[in-house]
Design a protein around this motif. Sequence first.
Motif, PDB file in Angstrom:
ATOM      1  N   SER A  89       6.336  10.183 -10.934  1.00  0.00           N
ATOM      2  CA  SER A  89       6.581   9.447 -12.169  1.00  0.00           C
ATOM      3  C   SER A  89       5.271   9.307 -12.939  1.00  0.00           C
ATOM      4  CB  SER A  89       7.152   8.064 -11.865  1.00  0.00           C
ATOM      5  OG  SER A  89       7.132   7.262 -13.035  1.00  0.00           O
ATOM      6  N   VAL A  90       5.183  10.017 -14.055  1.00  0.00           N
ATOM      7  CA  VAL A  90       3.978   9.902 -14.878  1.00  0.00           C
ATOM      8  C   VAL A  90       3.803   8.465 -15.354  1.00  0.00           C
ATOM      9  CG1 VAL A  90       2.793  10.691 -16.955  1.00  0.00           C
ATOM     10  CG2 VAL A  90       4.161  12.306 -15.600  1.00  0.00           C
ATOM     11  N   ALA A  91       4.895   7.842 -15.799  1.00  0.00           N
ATOM     12  CA  ALA A  91       4.827   6.482 -16.332  1.00  0.00           C
ATOM     13  C   ALA A  91       4.277   5.507 -15.303  1.00  0.00           C
ATOM     14  CB  ALA A  91       6.210   6.036 -16.799  1.00  0.00           C
ATOM     15  N   ARG A  92       4.748   5.619 -14.069  1.00  0.00           N
ATOM     16  CA  ARG A  92       4.292   4.700 -13.026  1.00  0.00           C
ATOM     17  C   ARG A  92       2.842   4.956 -12.644  1.00  0.00           C
ATOM     18  NH1 ARG A  92       6.588   3.893  -6.785  1.00  0.00           N
ATOM     19  NH2 ARG A  92       4.689   2.869  -6.022  1.00  0.00           N
ATOM     20  N   TYR A  93       2.522   6.233 -12.336  1.00  0.00           N
ATOM     21  CA  TYR A  93       1.219   6.498 -11.738  1.00  0.00           C
ATOM     22  C   TYR A  93       0.084   6.572 -12.754  1.00  0.00           C
ATOM     23  CZ  TYR A  93       3.570   7.093  -7.291  1.00  0.00           C
ATOM     24  OH  TYR A  93       4.297   6.875  -6.140  1.00  0.00           O
ATOM     25  N   ILE A  94       0.382   6.833 -14.025  1.00  0.00           N
ATOM     26  CA  ILE A  94      -0.700   6.767 -15.010  1.00  0.00           C
ATOM     27  C   ILE A  94      -1.107   5.317 -15.237  1.00  0.00           C
ATOM     28  CG2 ILE A  94       0.717   6.662 -17.124  1.00  0.00           C
ATOM     29  CD1 ILE A  94      -2.557   8.646 -16.587  1.00  0.00           C
ATOM     30  N   SER A  95      -0.142   4.400 -15.124  1.00  0.00           N
ATOM     31  CA  SER A  95      -0.464   2.972 -15.255  1.00  0.00           C
ATOM     32  C   SER A  95      -1.326   2.497 -14.098  1.00  0.00           C
ATOM     33  CB  SER A  95       0.828   2.141 -15.316  1.00  0.00           C
ATOM     34  OG  SER A  95       1.548   2.422 -16.500  1.00  0.00           O
ATOM     35  N   GLU A  96      -1.091   3.069 -12.909  1.00  0.00           N
ATOM     36  CA  GLU A  96      -1.850   2.672 -11.729  1.00  0.00           C
ATOM     37  C   GLU A  96      -3.177   3.429 -11.606  1.00  0.00           C
ATOM     38  OE1 GLU A  96       0.605   3.219  -8.306  1.00  0.00           O
ATOM     39  OE2 GLU A  96       2.234   1.961  -9.073  1.00  0.00           O
ATOM     40  N   GLY A  97      -3.399   4.401 -12.470  1.00  0.00           N
ATOM     41  CA  GLY A  97      -4.608   5.218 -12.349  1.00  0.00           C
ATOM     42  C   GLY A  97      -4.572   6.136 -11.145  1.00  0.00           C
ATOM     43  N   GLN A  98      -3.366   6.508 -10.712  1.00  0.00           N
ATOM     44  CA  GLN A  98      -3.220   7.332  -9.516  1.00  0.00           C
ATOM     45  C   GLN A  98      -2.549   8.667  -9.810  1.00  0.00           C
ATOM     46  OE1 GLN A  98      -4.612   6.084  -6.623  1.00  0.00           O
ATOM     47  NE2 GLN A  98      -4.378   8.216  -5.979  1.00  0.00           N
ATOM     48  N   PHE A  99      -2.169   8.893 -11.042  1.00  0.00           N
ATOM     49  CA  PHE A  99      -1.438  10.115 -11.393  1.00  0.00           C
ATOM     50  C   PHE A  99      -2.228  11.366 -11.004  1.00  0.00           C
ATOM     51  CE2 PHE A  99      -0.554  13.407 -14.714  1.00  0.00           C
ATOM     52  CZ  PHE A  99       0.707  13.763 -14.245  1.00  0.00           C
ATOM     53  N   GLY A 100      -1.622  12.205 -10.180  1.00  0.00           N
ATOM     54  CA  GLY A 100      -2.224  13.476  -9.806  1.00  0.00           C
ATOM     55  C   GLY A 100      -3.248  13.425  -8.706  1.00  0.00           C
ATOM     56  N   LEU A 101      -3.629  12.239  -8.270  1.00  0.00           N
ATOM     57  CA  LEU A 101      -4.746  12.100  -7.324  1.00  0.00           C
ATOM     58  C   LEU A 101      -4.233  11.947  -5.897  1.00  0.00           C
ATOM     59  CD1 LEU A 101      -6.940   9.846  -9.610  1.00  0.00           C
ATOM     60  CD2 LEU A 101      -7.360  12.232  -9.014  1.00  0.00           C
ATOM     61  N   TRP A 102      -3.662  13.049  -5.402  1.00  0.00           N
ATOM     62  CA  TRP A 102      -3.061  13.073  -4.067  1.00  0.00           C
ATOM     63  C   TRP A 102      -3.789  14.094  -3.206  1.00  0.00           C
ATOM     64  CZ3 TRP A 102      -0.181   8.933  -4.160  1.00  0.00           C
ATOM     65  CH2 TRP A 102       0.378   8.530  -5.396  1.00  0.00           C
ATOM     66  N   THR A 103      -4.188  13.667  -2.041  1.00  0.00           N
ATOM     67  CA  THR A 103      -5.110  14.429  -1.199  1.00  0.00           C
ATOM     68  C   THR A 103      -4.669  15.867  -0.970  1.00  0.00           C
ATOM     69  OG1 THR A 103      -5.686  12.376  -0.060  1.00  0.00           O
ATOM     70  CG2 THR A 103      -6.316  14.432   1.009  1.00  0.00           C
ATOM     71  N   GLU A 104      -3.402  16.060  -0.582  1.00  0.00           N
ATOM     72  CA  GLU A 104      -2.959  17.405  -0.204  1.00  0.00           C
ATOM     73  C   GLU A 104      -2.942  18.396  -1.359  1.00  0.00           C
ATOM     74  OE1 GLU A 104      -0.990  14.517   2.681  1.00  0.00           O
ATOM     75  OE2 GLU A 104      -1.529  14.596   0.553  1.00  0.00           O
ATOM     76  N   ASP A 105      -2.881  17.915  -2.590  1.00  0.00           N
ATOM     77  CA  ASP A 105      -2.882  18.842  -3.718  1.00  0.00           C
ATOM     78  C   ASP A 105      -4.218  19.570  -3.865  1.00  0.00           C
ATOM     79  OD1 ASP A 105      -0.249  18.670  -4.634  1.00  0.00           O
ATOM     80  OD2 ASP A 105      -0.659  16.816  -5.734  1.00  0.00           O
ATOM     81  N   ALA A 106      -5.243  19.082  -3.157  1.00  0.00           N
ATOM     82  CA  ALA A 106      -6.521  19.801  -3.135  1.00  0.00           C
ATOM     83  C   ALA A 106      -6.367  21.165  -2.477  1.00  0.00           C
ATOM     84  CB  ALA A 106      -7.577  18.978  -2.401  1.00  0.00           C
ATOM     85  N   HIS A 107      -5.321  21.337  -1.645  1.00  0.00           N
ATOM     86  CA  HIS A 107      -5.094  22.638  -1.015  1.00  0.00           C
ATOM     87  C   HIS A 107      -4.808  23.710  -2.067  1.00  0.00           C
ATOM     88  CE1 HIS A 107      -3.582  20.220   2.725  1.00  0.00           C
ATOM     89  NE2 HIS A 107      -4.897  20.244   2.643  1.00  0.00           N
ATOM     90  N   HIS A 108      -4.175  23.308  -3.157  1.00  0.00           N
ATOM     91  CA  HIS A 108      -3.916  24.254  -4.259  1.00  0.00           C
ATOM     92  C   HIS A 108      -5.238  24.794  -4.796  1.00  0.00           C
ATOM     93  CE1 HIS A 108      -2.743  25.514  -8.364  1.00  0.00           C
ATOM     94  NE2 HIS A 108      -1.513  25.643  -7.900  1.00  0.00           N
ATOM     95  N   ASN A 109      -6.211  23.920  -4.960  1.00  0.00           N
ATOM     96  CA  ASN A 109      -7.535  24.368  -5.404  1.00  0.00           C
ATOM     97  C   ASN A 109      -8.208  25.249  -4.360  1.00  0.00           C
ATOM     98  OD1 ASN A 109      -7.447  23.044  -7.893  1.00  0.00           O
ATOM     99  ND2 ASN A 109      -8.300  21.152  -7.052  1.00  0.00           N
ATOM    100  N   GLU A 110      -8.057  24.888  -3.080  1.00  0.00           N
ATOM    101  CA  GLU A 110      -8.625  25.719  -2.013  1.00  0.00           C
ATOM    102  C   GLU A 110      -8.082  27.143  -2.106  1.00  0.00           C
ATOM    103  OE1 GLU A 110      -7.852  24.061   1.823  1.00  0.00           O
ATOM    104  OE2 GLU A 110      -8.949  22.193   1.418  1.00  0.00           O
ATOM    105  N   ALA A 111      -6.788  27.246  -2.348  1.00  0.00           N
ATOM    106  CA  ALA A 111      -6.160  28.564  -2.447  1.00  0.00           C
ATOM    107  C   ALA A 111      -6.775  29.380  -3.579  1.00  0.00           C
ATOM    108  CB  ALA A 111      -4.657  28.406  -2.670  1.00  0.00           C
ATOM    109  N   VAL A 112      -6.954  28.755  -4.729  1.00  0.00           N
ATOM    110  CA  VAL A 112      -7.510  29.459  -5.887  1.00  0.00           C
ATOM    111  C   VAL A 112      -8.973  29.799  -5.664  1.00  0.00           C
ATOM    112  CG1 VAL A 112      -8.017  29.279  -8.347  1.00  0.00           C
ATOM    113  CG2 VAL A 112      -5.852  28.403  -7.450  1.00  0.00           C
ATOM    114  N   ASN A 113      -9.727  28.863  -5.106  1.00  0.00           N
ATOM    115  CA  ASN A 113     -11.148  29.116  -4.855  1.00  0.00           C
ATOM    116  C   ASN A 113     -11.325  30.299  -3.905  1.00  0.00           C
ATOM    117  OD1 ASN A 113     -11.542  26.851  -6.424  1.00  0.00           O
ATOM    118  ND2 ASN A 113     -12.082  25.506  -4.724  1.00  0.00           N
ATOM    119  N   GLN A 114     -10.539  30.331  -2.843  1.00  0.00           N
ATOM    120  CA  GLN A 114     -10.625  31.431  -1.887  1.00  0.00           C
ATOM    121  C   GLN A 114     -10.173  32.740  -2.514  1.00  0.00           C
ATOM    122  OE1 GLN A 114      -8.396  30.322   1.633  1.00  0.00           O
ATOM    123  NE2 GLN A 114      -9.532  28.413   1.897  1.00  0.00           N
TER     124      GLN A 114
END
Length: 325
Positions: free
Chosen positions: A111-136
Amino acid sequence: MPFEQFDRSRLRMLPLSQRVHDLDLSAILDPDTHKIGFRHPTIDLLSDRIIAAREKGAAVLMMMGAHVIRAGTAPYLLRLMEKGLITHFALNGAGSIHDFEFAEIGATTESVARYISEGQFGLWTEDAHHNEAVNQGAAEGLGFGEAIGKYIEENKFPYRQHSLCAGGYRMQVPVTVHVGVGCDIVHEHPNCDGAAIGKASYTDFLIYAKTVENLENGVFLNFGSAVIGPEVYLKALAMARNVARQEGRSINHFTTAVFDLHALEGLDINEAPPKTDARYYFRPWKTIMARTVADGGEGYYVQGNHGDTVPALAAKLLAAGKNFK
């Protein structure tokens, strides 16, 4: 002079297990049991054009926005890939993230509405794996989509059978990803490498442009991509036509189709609206259905939800029983 930059080490990351997901595997459509009620006369025409294109060895390129993946249509897309009916799939950055999350945890979308209000939107640990994939992948010289698919396959993600990127990697069919830097949640992460994103996504752009070189007598489909889809297609077509003209060839006779929610029925979609009309700024109309087919091609429009239109087109194509692999 140097300007201050945001220090990403200050961010608080949380595990995806704490995120409330709007979609889970129940959203994935099963082509064997899913009932298709959507009907549109253009679906039949496009199916015939796609089969004719493949019989001539021409490209059939499907560009899509992230909502196509969110609609659970990947099983249909994978079957079209298996049969060689679609020769190239193209996503925006968000599409690759939804594809990745479905494969890794069997859920996606916050929920963008919920998590942007909390300052947590998009900041989930496992999504860093997506960056790992691209970096590699970038370090290995891979395109963005292939890097994502390779990572999903090699790390044996539990739901990888639903991943379009993984399917492309397995079947060696291009699934390219066209990224706008700063547009995606993974760009917030400390391990995001802008140079790797640029290198991998630009490699995909060149792969995409090579496919467009084979668009004469082919088909270009755009499902719900209002900006990235038309703009990437436009530049790739300019490059392909530039080379074709030097070689005494043309890329003019092909079919395009836009699938979206806008109500355009009854309008002449083959003529771009004037700049005084707000619809002029709906790029799929002027770029895909009008300007780029003005020299011998044809453009079509199908209004509907992706969860309806993708299965309807796929079912029609698969029912023909053709296999081009």
